[in-house]
Design an enzyme around this catalytic site. Sequence first.
Site, PDB file in Angstrom:
ATOM      1  N   HIS A   1       0.836  -1.202   0.000  1.00 28.01           N
ATOM      2  CA  HIS A   1       0.000   0.000   0.000  1.00 28.01           C
ATOM      3  C   HIS A   1       0.868   1.248   0.000  1.00 28.01           C
ATOM      4  O   HIS A   1       1.784   1.368   0.813  1.00 28.01           O
ATOM      5  CB  HIS A   1      -0.916   0.027   1.233  1.00 28.01           C
TER       6      HIS A   1
ATOM      7  N   TYR B   1      -9.494   5.702   6.902  1.00 29.59           N
ATOM      8  CA  TYR B   1      -9.711   6.063   8.300  1.00 29.59           C
ATOM      9  C   TYR B   1     -10.762   7.172   8.285  1.00 29.59           C
ATOM     10  O   TYR B   1     -10.484   8.277   7.815  1.00 29.59           O
ATOM     11  CB  TYR B   1      -8.421   6.579   8.943  1.00 29.59           C
TER      12      TYR B   1
ATOM     13  N   PRO C   1      -5.035   0.656  18.652  1.00 30.30           N
ATOM     14  CA  PRO C   1      -4.708   0.161  17.316  1.00 30.30           C
ATOM     15  C   PRO C   1      -4.742   1.208  16.201  1.00 30.30           C
ATOM     16  O   PRO C   1      -4.337   0.911  15.079  1.00 30.30           O
ATOM     17  CB  PRO C   1      -5.770  -0.912  17.080  1.00 30.30           C
TER      18      PRO C   1
ATOM     19  N   LYS D   1       0.374   0.035  15.212  1.00 29.04           N
ATOM     20  CA  LYS D   1       1.757  -0.091  15.672  1.00 29.04           C
ATOM     21  C   LYS D   1       2.053  -1.311  16.536  1.00 29.04           C
ATOM     22  O   LYS D   1       3.219  -1.646  16.757  1.00 29.04           O
ATOM     23  CB  LYS D   1       2.153   1.163  16.483  1.00 29.04           C
TER      24      LYS D   1
ATOM     25  N   TYR E   1       3.621   6.626  10.163  1.00 22.67           N
ATOM     26  CA  TYR E   1       2.798   5.480   9.789  1.00 22.67           C
ATOM     27  C   TYR E   1       3.633   4.380   9.121  1.00 22.67           C
ATOM     28  O   TYR E   1       3.491   3.205   9.453  1.00 22.67           O
ATOM     29  CB  TYR E   1       1.675   5.944   8.853  1.00 22.67           C
TER      30      TYR E   1
HETATM   31  P1  FAD Z   1       0.674 -11.540  21.815  1.00 22.48           P
HETATM   32  O1  FAD Z   1       0.406 -11.633  20.374  1.00 22.48           O
HETATM   33  O2  FAD Z   1      -0.421 -11.130  22.732  1.00 22.48           O
HETATM   34  O3  FAD Z   1       1.225 -12.962  22.274  1.00 22.48           O
HETATM   35  C1  FAD Z   1       1.357 -13.326  23.620  1.00 22.48           C
HETATM   36  C2  FAD Z   1       1.306 -14.839  23.731  1.00 22.48           C
HETATM   37  O4  FAD Z   1       1.580 -15.209  25.071  1.00 22.48           O
HETATM   38  C3  FAD Z   1      -0.063 -15.403  23.401  1.00 22.48           C
HETATM   39  O5  FAD Z   1       0.077 -16.449  22.454  1.00 22.48           O
HETATM   40  C4  FAD Z   1      -0.591 -15.909  24.735  1.00 22.48           C
HETATM   41  O6  FAD Z   1      -1.428 -17.040  24.589  1.00 22.48           O
HETATM   42  C5  FAD Z   1       0.693 -16.251  25.459  1.00 22.48           C
HETATM   43  N1  FAD Z   1       0.620 -16.198  26.928  1.00 22.48           N
HETATM   44  C6  FAD Z   1       0.012 -15.273  27.704  1.00 22.48           C
HETATM   45  N2  FAD Z   1       0.225 -15.538  29.008  1.00 22.48           N
HETATM   46  C7  FAD Z   1       0.972 -16.656  29.045  1.00 22.48           C
HETATM   47  C8  FAD Z   1       1.525 -17.420  30.121  1.00 22.48           C
HETATM   48  N3  FAD Z   1       1.379 -17.069  31.415  1.00 22.48           N
HETATM   49  N4  FAD Z   1       2.246 -18.538  29.816  1.00 22.48           N
HETATM   50  C9  FAD Z   1       2.432 -18.898  28.516  1.00 22.48           C
HETATM   51  N5  FAD Z   1       1.945 -18.206  27.474  1.00 22.48           N
HETATM   52  C10 FAD Z   1       1.230 -17.098  27.733  1.00 22.48           C
HETATM   53  N6  FAD Z   1      -2.601  -4.207  16.680  1.00 22.48           N
HETATM   54  C11 FAD Z   1      -2.729  -3.540  15.537  1.00 22.48           C
HETATM   55  O7  FAD Z   1      -1.749  -2.928  15.109  1.00 22.48           O
HETATM   56  N7  FAD Z   1      -3.924  -3.566  14.850  1.00 22.48           N
HETATM   57  C12 FAD Z   1      -5.015  -4.259  15.309  1.00 22.48           C
HETATM   58  O8  FAD Z   1      -6.052  -4.309  14.680  1.00 22.48           O
HETATM   59  C13 FAD Z   1      -4.915  -4.956  16.516  1.00 22.48           C
HETATM   60  N8  FAD Z   1      -5.969  -5.657  17.024  1.00 22.48           N
HETATM   61  C14 FAD Z   1      -5.824  -6.297  18.227  1.00 22.48           C
HETATM   62  C15 FAD Z   1      -6.919  -6.989  18.786  1.00 22.48           C
HETATM   63  C16 FAD Z   1      -6.802  -7.632  20.018  1.00 22.48           C
HETATM   64  C17 FAD Z   1      -7.979  -8.355  20.616  1.00 22.48           C
HETATM   65  C18 FAD Z   1      -5.560  -7.579  20.708  1.00 22.48           C
HETATM   66  C19 FAD Z   1      -5.419  -8.266  22.064  1.00 22.48           C
HETATM   67  C20 FAD Z   1      -4.478  -6.902  20.145  1.00 22.48           C
HETATM   68  C21 FAD Z   1      -4.595  -6.249  18.909  1.00 22.48           C
HETATM   69  N9  FAD Z   1      -3.526  -5.556  18.313  1.00 22.48           N
HETATM   70  C22 FAD Z   1      -3.660  -4.899  17.166  1.00 22.48           C
HETATM   71  C23 FAD Z   1      -2.221  -5.518  18.918  1.00 22.48           C
HETATM   72  C24 FAD Z   1      -1.284  -6.562  18.330  1.00 22.48           C
HETATM   73  O9  FAD Z   1      -2.015  -7.678  17.944  1.00 22.48           O
HETATM   74  C25 FAD Z   1      -0.282  -6.876  19.428  1.00 22.48           C
HETATM   75  O10 FAD Z   1       0.499  -5.708  19.618  1.00 22.48           O
HETATM   76  C26 FAD Z   1       0.628  -8.065  19.106  1.00 22.48           C
HETATM   77  O11 FAD Z   1      -0.124  -9.250  19.183  1.00 22.48           O
HETATM   78  C27 FAD Z   1       1.782  -8.125  20.106  1.00 22.48           C
HETATM   79  O12 FAD Z   1       2.470  -9.337  19.952  1.00 22.48           O
HETATM   80  P2  FAD Z   1       3.109 -10.069  21.214  1.00 22.48           P
HETATM   81  O13 FAD Z   1       3.840 -11.241  20.645  1.00 22.48           O
HETATM   82  O14 FAD Z   1       3.838  -9.093  22.045  1.00 22.48           O
HETATM   83  O15 FAD Z   1       1.882 -10.539  22.120  1.00 22.48           O
HETATM   84  C1  DHB Z   2      -5.710  -2.814  10.501  1.00 22.86           C
HETATM   85  C2  DHB Z   2      -5.675  -2.624  11.860  1.00 22.86           C
HETATM   86  C3  DHB Z   2      -5.325  -1.398  12.367  1.00 22.86           C
HETATM   87  O1  DHB Z   2      -5.274  -1.210  13.685  1.00 22.86           O
HETATM   88  C4  DHB Z   2      -5.017  -0.338  11.518  1.00 22.86           C
HETATM   89  O2  DHB Z   2      -4.708   0.870  12.056  1.00 22.86           O
HETATM   90  C5  DHB Z   2      -5.043  -0.545  10.160  1.00 22.86           C
HETATM   91  C6  DHB Z   2      -5.400  -1.784   9.654  1.00 22.86           C
HETATM   92  C7  DHB Z   2      -6.091  -4.152   9.965  1.00 22.86           C
HETATM   93  O3  DHB Z   2      -6.423  -5.025  10.769  1.00 22.86           O
HETATM   94  O4  DHB Z   2      -6.070  -4.329   8.746  1.00 22.86           O
END
Ligand code: FAD
Ligand code: DHB
Length: 393
Positions: free
Chosen positions: A79, A206, A299, A303, A391
């Site tokens: 994009h 957006y 979100p 980021k 961005y």
């Molecule tokens: P996570 O992906 O959360 O991974 C953590 C892992 O640790 C999980 O698999 C969990 O099961 C495991 N875990 C937790 N506790 C324990 C434990 N005690 N023992 C063993 N394992 C454990 N970001 C965006 O940019 N756009 C979005 O649209 C967006 N939507 C989101 C929607 C939701 C519901 C959530 C929760 C987050 C969203 N985010 C979004 C944020 C983005 O997904 C996260 O920043 C990203 O997942 C971070 O990755 P991570 O590996 O740090 O953590």
């Molecule tokens: C998506 C999620 C976001 O939080 C964003 O700012 C842009 C796109 C997505 O899930 O595609």
Amino acid sequence: MTPGPVEERTQVVVVGAGPAGLLLTHLLHREGIATILVEARDREYVQARVRAGVIEHGAADILRRAGVGERMDREGLVHEGIELRFDGVGHRIPMTELTGRHITVYGQQEVVHDLAERRLADGGDVRFACGPAAIHDIDSAEPSVTYTVDGVEHRIVADFVVACDGAHGAGRPAMGEAVTPYEKVYPFGWLGILAHAAPRIHELIYANHPRGFALYSMRSPSVTRLYLQVPSTDRLEDWPDERIWEELALRFSLDGEPWEPTQGEIFERSIAPLRSYVGEPMQRGRLFLAGDAAHTVPPTGAKGMNLAIRDVDLLARALTVQFRTGNEEALRRYTEEALRSVWRAEYFSWWMTTMLHRFDGDTPFDRRVQTAQLRSVASSRAHATALAENYVG
Ligand code: FAD
Ligand code: DHB
């Protein structure tokens, strides 16, 4: 008689197999450092979890350099711009023209899938379905992680423990009083859906509308991803399919006319709260935090996953220096260096959230200032460039 715990030892034990934990263990493996990755949930669950979708330029480069960007480059959607839609008019921010860089739309679950495949193909010790792990003795030279499967306790002692276990894992509480939390909770969440529908257009929108924020995104030529700002108190039951589609069409209105996304079967839906959180520092003793375990961003700036990728890239390099030379200086600097990117992303995510959402308590003055801000970004090349630089990352 109950058996005693199974005792093991490794160099780095990582908790959580999201993007942060999987990428960290992969990067350490490439440097010859032994790891064990412990994940609470099973592999199918982890790979099916629908979350983020935008990969910024720098994070895509990290994945490529790590040798796990091939499918992203093949199937991800490049994009070069986004649209800001307000007052019924669309304004394109030409990101690539302004910055020379682009973003890739590629679902987080695809990133997790690619990383998990690669870890298992490399013979990595990745343990799914362990239940919640616990972290111990981080102020000693022998920190450990324990978990229990089928009534048998497992204890892994390591030189270092890294918590990549998200906002509700064991990492945040293990920091105890060593951490100062900085937090902001927004009074709304995002209802997100995935639908089997060809995207009506090919760039993200957006939209700031009097009824609230809406975001138009996609996953592939046949899957559309859409979000609506909803009150924090709303439940999925409050949002039957017809209401979702009607609301989206209104919030994406152009020139006073509803603008309907192509409709299709909604096959995934969830409501996520919006909050900002940073815990400082990101280290205590021999425990390090990375990704959502250390910080949360709303979100709106897309980021969250990108920051997780940047954290573990930095941490993998610092751990490599430590294991190669015994010099802990790079590890000591981890918090300071990571927090620079973290706070910049917190700032940008707050800025986007504030500019694009409707806040209940807003006065007519606040509304006019918000419109002036949107108009400035839409009409000033300098202001649009600032948005685009943040961005694309
Ligand atoms: P996570 O992906 O959360 O991974 C953590 C892992 O640790 C999980 O698999 C969990 O099961 C495991 N875990 C937790 N506790 C324990 C434990 N005690 N023992 C063993 N394992 C454990 N970001 C965006 O940019 N756009 C979005 O649209 C967006 N939507 C989101 C929607 C939701 C519901 C959530 C929760 C987050 C969203 N985010 C979004 C944020 C983005 O997904 C996260 O920043 C990203 O997942 C971070 O990755 P991570 O590996 O740090 O953590
Ligand atoms: C998506 C999620 C976001 O939080 C964003 O700012 C842009 C796109 C997505 O899930 O595609």
